[in-house]
Design a protein around this motif. Sequence first.
Motif, PDB file in Angstrom:
ATOM      1  N   LYS A 180       0.845  -1.183   0.000  1.00  0.00           N
ATOM      2  CA  LYS A 180       0.000   0.000   0.000  1.00  0.00           C
ATOM      3  C   LYS A 180       0.889   1.244   0.000  1.00  0.00           C
ATOM      4  CE  LYS A 180      -3.878  -2.169   2.434  1.00  0.00           C
ATOM      5  NZ  LYS A 180      -4.769  -2.098   3.617  1.00  0.00           N
ATOM      6  N   GLN A 181       0.344   2.358  -0.488  1.00  0.00           N
ATOM      7  CA  GLN A 181       1.142   3.571  -0.643  1.00  0.00           C
ATOM      8  C   GLN A 181       0.411   4.793  -0.100  1.00  0.00           C
ATOM      9  OE1 GLN A 181       2.632   4.161  -4.677  1.00  0.00           O
ATOM     10  NE2 GLN A 181       2.166   2.046  -5.208  1.00  0.00           N
ATOM     11  N   THR A 182       1.196   5.768   0.355  1.00  0.00           N
ATOM     12  CA  THR A 182       0.608   7.053   0.718  1.00  0.00           C
ATOM     13  C   THR A 182       1.663   8.150   0.632  1.00  0.00           C
ATOM     14  OG1 THR A 182      -0.792   8.203   2.337  1.00  0.00           O
ATOM     15  CG2 THR A 182       1.108   7.001   3.199  1.00  0.00           C
ATOM     16  N   TYR A 183       1.196   9.381   0.596  1.00  0.00           N
ATOM     17  CA  TYR A 183       2.059  10.557   0.741  1.00  0.00           C
ATOM     18  C   TYR A 183       1.354  11.522   1.678  1.00  0.00           C
ATOM     19  CZ  TYR A 183       4.516  14.925  -0.176  1.00  0.00           C
ATOM     20  OH  TYR A 183       5.223  16.108  -0.024  1.00  0.00           O
ATOM     21  N   LEU A 184       2.030  11.894   2.746  1.00  0.00           N
ATOM     22  CA  LEU A 184       1.483  12.826   3.723  1.00  0.00           C
ATOM     23  C   LEU A 184       2.428  14.004   3.868  1.00  0.00           C
ATOM     24  CD1 LEU A 184       0.427  10.377   6.615  1.00  0.00           C
ATOM     25  CD2 LEU A 184      -0.978  11.215   4.721  1.00  0.00           C
ATOM     26  N   LYS A 185       1.865  15.191   4.046  1.00  0.00           N
ATOM     27  CA  LYS A 185       2.749  16.326   4.301  1.00  0.00           C
ATOM     28  C   LYS A 185       2.134  17.297   5.284  1.00  0.00           C
ATOM     29  CE  LYS A 185       1.755  19.649   0.528  1.00  0.00           C
ATOM     30  NZ  LYS A 185       2.384  20.389  -0.591  1.00  0.00           N
ATOM     31  N   PHE A 186       3.028  17.956   6.021  1.00  0.00           N
ATOM     32  CA  PHE A 186       2.649  19.051   6.920  1.00  0.00           C
ATOM     33  C   PHE A 186       2.847  20.333   6.133  1.00  0.00           C
ATOM     34  CE2 PHE A 186       3.671  22.275  10.125  1.00  0.00           C
ATOM     35  CZ  PHE A 186       2.575  22.137  10.976  1.00  0.00           C
ATOM     36  N   PHE A 187       1.740  20.994   5.795  1.00  0.00           N
ATOM     37  CA  PHE A 187       1.780  22.166   4.931  1.00  0.00           C
ATOM     38  C   PHE A 187       2.349  23.382   5.658  1.00  0.00           C
ATOM     39  CE2 PHE A 187      -1.376  19.487   3.036  1.00  0.00           C
ATOM     40  CZ  PHE A 187      -1.425  19.798   1.706  1.00  0.00           C
ATOM     41  N   TYR A 193       4.087  24.655   0.754  1.00  0.00           N
ATOM     42  CA  TYR A 193       5.208  23.744   0.603  1.00  0.00           C
ATOM     43  C   TYR A 193       5.226  22.794   1.802  1.00  0.00           C
ATOM     44  CZ  TYR A 193       7.410  26.572  -3.092  1.00  0.00           C
ATOM     45  OH  TYR A 193       7.685  27.220  -4.261  1.00  0.00           O
ATOM     46  N   PRO A 194       5.800  21.600   1.642  1.00  0.00           N
ATOM     47  CA  PRO A 194       5.890  20.702   2.789  1.00  0.00           C
ATOM     48  C   PRO A 194       6.993  21.129   3.763  1.00  0.00           C
ATOM     49  CG  PRO A 194       6.927  19.685   0.894  1.00  0.00           C
ATOM     50  CD  PRO A 194       6.308  20.968   0.400  1.00  0.00           C
ATOM     51  N   VAL A 195       6.616  21.394   4.993  1.00  0.00           N
ATOM     52  CA  VAL A 195       7.630  21.515   6.040  1.00  0.00           C
ATOM     53  C   VAL A 195       8.259  20.142   6.226  1.00  0.00           C
ATOM     54  CG1 VAL A 195       8.057  22.111   8.454  1.00  0.00           C
ATOM     55  CG2 VAL A 195       6.320  23.351   7.157  1.00  0.00           C
ATOM     56  N   VAL A 196       7.412  19.134   6.165  1.00  0.00           N
ATOM     57  CA  VAL A 196       7.835  17.739   6.079  1.00  0.00           C
ATOM     58  C   VAL A 196       6.856  17.012   5.170  1.00  0.00           C
ATOM     59  CG1 VAL A 196       8.108  15.550   7.293  1.00  0.00           C
ATOM     60  CG2 VAL A 196       8.928  17.648   8.352  1.00  0.00           C
ATOM     61  N   GLY A 197       7.368  16.250   4.215  1.00  0.00           N
ATOM     62  CA  GLY A 197       6.536  15.398   3.368  1.00  0.00           C
ATOM     63  C   GLY A 197       7.090  13.986   3.398  1.00  0.00           C
ATOM     64  N   VAL A 198       6.219  12.996   3.535  1.00  0.00           N
ATOM     65  CA  VAL A 198       6.660  11.605   3.695  1.00  0.00           C
ATOM     66  C   VAL A 198       5.892  10.689   2.750  1.00  0.00           C
ATOM     67  CG1 VAL A 198       6.782   9.617   5.247  1.00  0.00           C
ATOM     68  CG2 VAL A 198       7.310  11.910   6.109  1.00  0.00           C
ATOM     69  N   THR A 199       6.626   9.894   1.998  1.00  0.00           N
ATOM     70  CA  THR A 199       6.053   8.791   1.236  1.00  0.00           C
ATOM     71  C   THR A 199       6.356   7.500   1.967  1.00  0.00           C
ATOM     72  OG1 THR A 199       6.248   9.844  -0.924  1.00  0.00           O
ATOM     73  CG2 THR A 199       6.170   7.459  -0.894  1.00  0.00           C
ATOM     74  N   ALA A 200       5.325   6.696   2.191  1.00  0.00           N
ATOM     75  CA  ALA A 200       5.514   5.368   2.773  1.00  0.00           C
ATOM     76  C   ALA A 200       4.845   4.345   1.866  1.00  0.00           C
ATOM     77  CB  ALA A 200       4.921   5.292   4.176  1.00  0.00           C
ATOM     78  N   ILE A 201       5.578   3.279   1.560  1.00  0.00           N
ATOM     79  CA  ILE A 201       5.076   2.193   0.730  1.00  0.00           C
ATOM     80  C   ILE A 201       5.491   0.898   1.409  1.00  0.00           C
ATOM     81  CG2 ILE A 201       5.097   1.156  -1.568  1.00  0.00           C
ATOM     82  CD1 ILE A 201       6.201   3.930  -2.532  1.00  0.00           C
ATOM     83  N   TYR A 267      12.301  20.941  15.790  1.00  0.00           N
ATOM     84  CA  TYR A 267      10.898  20.842  15.399  1.00  0.00           C
ATOM     85  C   TYR A 267      10.753  20.007  14.142  1.00  0.00           C
ATOM     86  CZ  TYR A 267       6.144  22.422  14.214  1.00  0.00           C
ATOM     87  OH  TYR A 267       4.817  22.484  13.907  1.00  0.00           O
ATOM     88  N   ARG A 268      11.632  20.213  13.166  1.00  0.00           N
ATOM     89  CA  ARG A 268      11.568  19.424  11.944  1.00  0.00           C
ATOM     90  C   ARG A 268      11.858  17.953  12.217  1.00  0.00           C
ATOM     91  NH1 ARG A 268      12.679  24.183   8.913  1.00  0.00           N
ATOM     92  NH2 ARG A 268      11.311  24.223   7.060  1.00  0.00           N
ATOM     93  N   GLU A 269      12.792  17.676  13.090  1.00  0.00           N
ATOM     94  CA  GLU A 269      13.070  16.287  13.440  1.00  0.00           C
ATOM     95  C   GLU A 269      11.841  15.637  14.075  1.00  0.00           C
ATOM     96  OE1 GLU A 269      16.041  13.650  16.301  1.00  0.00           O
ATOM     97  OE2 GLU A 269      16.648  15.649  15.630  1.00  0.00           O
ATOM     98  N   HIS A 270      11.191  16.371  14.974  1.00  0.00           N
ATOM     99  CA  HIS A 270       9.977  15.853  15.617  1.00  0.00           C
ATOM    100  C   HIS A 270       8.878  15.597  14.587  1.00  0.00           C
ATOM    101  CE1 HIS A 270       6.629  15.402  18.387  1.00  0.00           C
ATOM    102  NE2 HIS A 270       6.006  16.384  17.763  1.00  0.00           N
ATOM    103  N   LEU A 271       8.658  16.571  13.688  1.00  0.00           N
ATOM    104  CA  LEU A 271       7.626  16.413  12.662  1.00  0.00           C
ATOM    105  C   LEU A 271       7.930  15.231  11.737  1.00  0.00           C
ATOM    106  CD1 LEU A 271       6.766  20.035  11.440  1.00  0.00           C
ATOM    107  CD2 LEU A 271       5.263  18.454  12.649  1.00  0.00           C
ATOM    108  N   THR A 272       9.193  15.060  11.404  1.00  0.00           N
ATOM    109  CA  THR A 272       9.570  13.951  10.530  1.00  0.00           C
ATOM    110  C   THR A 272       9.211  12.619  11.165  1.00  0.00           C
ATOM    111  OG1 THR A 272      11.385  15.263   9.604  1.00  0.00           O
ATOM    112  CG2 THR A 272      11.482  12.876   9.282  1.00  0.00           C
ATOM    113  N   LYS A 273       9.507  12.458  12.422  1.00  0.00           N
ATOM    114  CA  LYS A 273       9.180  11.212  13.122  1.00  0.00           C
ATOM    115  C   LYS A 273       7.662  11.014  13.196  1.00  0.00           C
ATOM    116  CE  LYS A 273      13.363  11.348  15.976  1.00  0.00           C
ATOM    117  NZ  LYS A 273      13.893  11.512  17.359  1.00  0.00           N
TER     118      LYS A 273
END
Length: 286
Positions: A180-187, A193-201, A267-273
């Motif tokens: 399964k796939q997704t893309y999530l981002k914190f706008f 723009y993504p402050v953090v954007g994550v693709t998980a597959i 903050y970015r490290e926290h958001l990434t996790k």
Amino acid sequence: MIPAKFNYVRAESVEEAISLLAKSDGEGSILAGGHSLLPLLKFRITEPGILIDISRIPGLKGVRKEENRLIIGALTTHYDVSTNELVKEHLPSLAKAASVIGDLQIRNHGTIGGNIAHADPVADYPAVAHALGAELVVHNSDGEEITPIDELVIGPLITMLSEDSIITEISIEIPPTQAKQTYLKFFHPATDYPVVGVTAIAGVNEEGVVDYVRVGVTGSSDVAYRAFEVENVLMDKKPTLQNIKEAAQAAAEDGDMGEDLFASEEYREHLTKVYVERALKEVLID
């Protein structure tokens, strides 16, 4: 702001565009959708001597399937990527990423090739591109070459492409059907723009163990990256909430967290996790 004076030429072929770039002695810039380039021109961050418009070169748009990869023309717009049936079937994470780029005007005119070539650290596509080992078909005066996405970007807005290079296609691996796939981002509230954007597959086998996992991260670091440490922690384990949480704690290990007026490194490290954990839960549990 008003751009500095420049010459404008509309290229009729890739070969003509490459020739014009080679003759410009490093003073040429490629224009496709223009949404990344035009702001730089207006603020005179870049002042090209010649602007080479490739937007009407035939054969650089569209999507096709070749074996286990999708081949996407560099001039394919974000809107077309987000609505293409092949992309939605095989790479829904890419379709989702394309659907949340900018606003409707940007999605109608901005191109996937220009987005990737611009090497913006807060672009959406690189999260998917890194997760799935995208390869770029690049043409220059020496002919055609294949450049892996993880070898493209040197730093923010800087790539290893030669001055006469043009990306013509993006080739992306198709994951196994059980994944399964997704893309999530914190706008970012001002720019989207993504402050953090994550693709998980990710997918599990018949024994209920994770047998495929790919994670790509954009926005949080100076360059997008694949989160190998997250994958290593989760691979061959059951997708329990505890295992996913432990894997997500390694989300910042493969990137150097950035810092600006909006978000600190911590903050970015926290958001990434947080966003890696959310994305993994979506594809493995929800």
